[in-house]
Design a protein around this motif. Structure first.
Motif, PDB file in Angstrom:
ATOM      1  N   TYR A  75       0.831  -1.207   0.000  1.00  0.00           N
ATOM      2  CA  TYR A  75       0.000   0.000   0.000  1.00  0.00           C
ATOM      3  C   TYR A  75       0.867   1.260   0.000  1.00  0.00           C
ATOM      4  CZ  TYR A  75      -3.547  -3.369   1.693  1.00  0.00           C
ATOM      5  OH  TYR A  75      -4.382  -4.447   1.847  1.00  0.00           O
ATOM      6  N   TRP A  98      -7.389  -4.837  -0.831  1.00  0.00           N
ATOM      7  CA  TRP A  98      -7.394  -3.371  -0.926  1.00  0.00           C
ATOM      8  C   TRP A  98      -8.785  -2.831  -0.580  1.00  0.00           C
ATOM      9  CZ3 TRP A  98      -3.811   0.487  -2.384  1.00  0.00           C
ATOM     10  CH2 TRP A  98      -4.364   1.735  -2.728  1.00  0.00           C
ATOM     11  N   VAL A 157      -7.355   0.019  -6.931  1.00  0.00           N
ATOM     12  CA  VAL A 157      -5.904   0.061  -6.736  1.00  0.00           C
ATOM     13  C   VAL A 157      -5.286   1.076  -7.692  1.00  0.00           C
ATOM     14  CG1 VAL A 157      -3.762  -1.276  -6.803  1.00  0.00           C
ATOM     15  CG2 VAL A 157      -5.865  -2.340  -5.967  1.00  0.00           C
TER      16      VAL A 157
END
Length: 201
Positions: free
Chosen positions: A22, A129, A143
């Motif tokens: 991330y 995510w 994403v």
């Protein structure tokens, strides 16, 4: 920037195994395949550098670790402190996970793997995510929108378009300028305020 910080804080505080991915997406604007395809050979934590040249992609029924599509996608980027810290944390986590897995460990050089050391399925990463967005209490974005978030944050910091183009490794400046045209309202207000002040003498 507040939501990005909230998202990362949520992942770090809950010891999310994907925290470092991330960070790389939001801070360096890496594409999903590039991040999941990184190996420890691509990273020099002492020098603070990361080389991008390969990606992990699902093609038909195969998960392939192959070269990036274009030469402009390849680059060596400097690693900000938050990225170095996240990758060091990942290294420690991997050692622990490898120990737990024992003989079942199947890992190679990939930085981001499952608990058995196998490559992460891109679709599973998408799900992780999405789940993190929910847990963090932020707007749900894709994403790839995380990569756009990186670009917008750079715009807000008044980073020159050419530098943003290099960081994101766009093949054409037009793509980067499109991001500039969609800069956050805060950046737009600030730019108009500066313009008004200059015209006002």
């Amino acid at each position: 920037s507040d939501e990005a910080r909230q998202f990362l804080e949520s992942a770090r505080s809950e010891r999310d195994a994907l925290y470092a991915v991330y960070v790389l997406i939001l801070v360096l604007g890496l594409r999903k395949g590039e991040a999941l395809g990184l190996t420890w050979d691509d990273v020099n934590l002492d020098e603070g550098e990361l080389s991008i040249g390969r990606q992990l992609q699902r093609v038909s029924r195969q998960l392939l670790h192959r070269e990036t599509k274009t030469a402009t996608s390849d680059a060596t980027l400097p690693l900000p402190d938050i990225c170095i810290a996240a990758l060091r944390l990942r290294k420690a986590e991997e050692a622990y996970t490898r120990q737990l897995a024992g003989a079942a460990w199947q890992g190679g050089k990939l930085i981001f793997t499952t608990k058995w050391g196998t490559p992460i399925e891109p679709r599973n990463f998408n799900r992780a995510w999405d789940a993190r967005c929910t847990k963090a209490g932020v707007r749900k974005i894709t994403v790839h929108d995380g990569r756009r978030t990186c670009a917008t944050l750079l715009v807000d910091l008044d980073v020159h378009p050419r530098e943003v183009m290099q960081i994101l490794r766009h093949a054409q400046i037009a793509v980067t300028m499109e991001i500039y045209a969609q800069a956050s309202s805060k950046a737009t207000r600030s730019a108009l305020k500066r313009l008004g002040a200059s015209l006002g003498g």
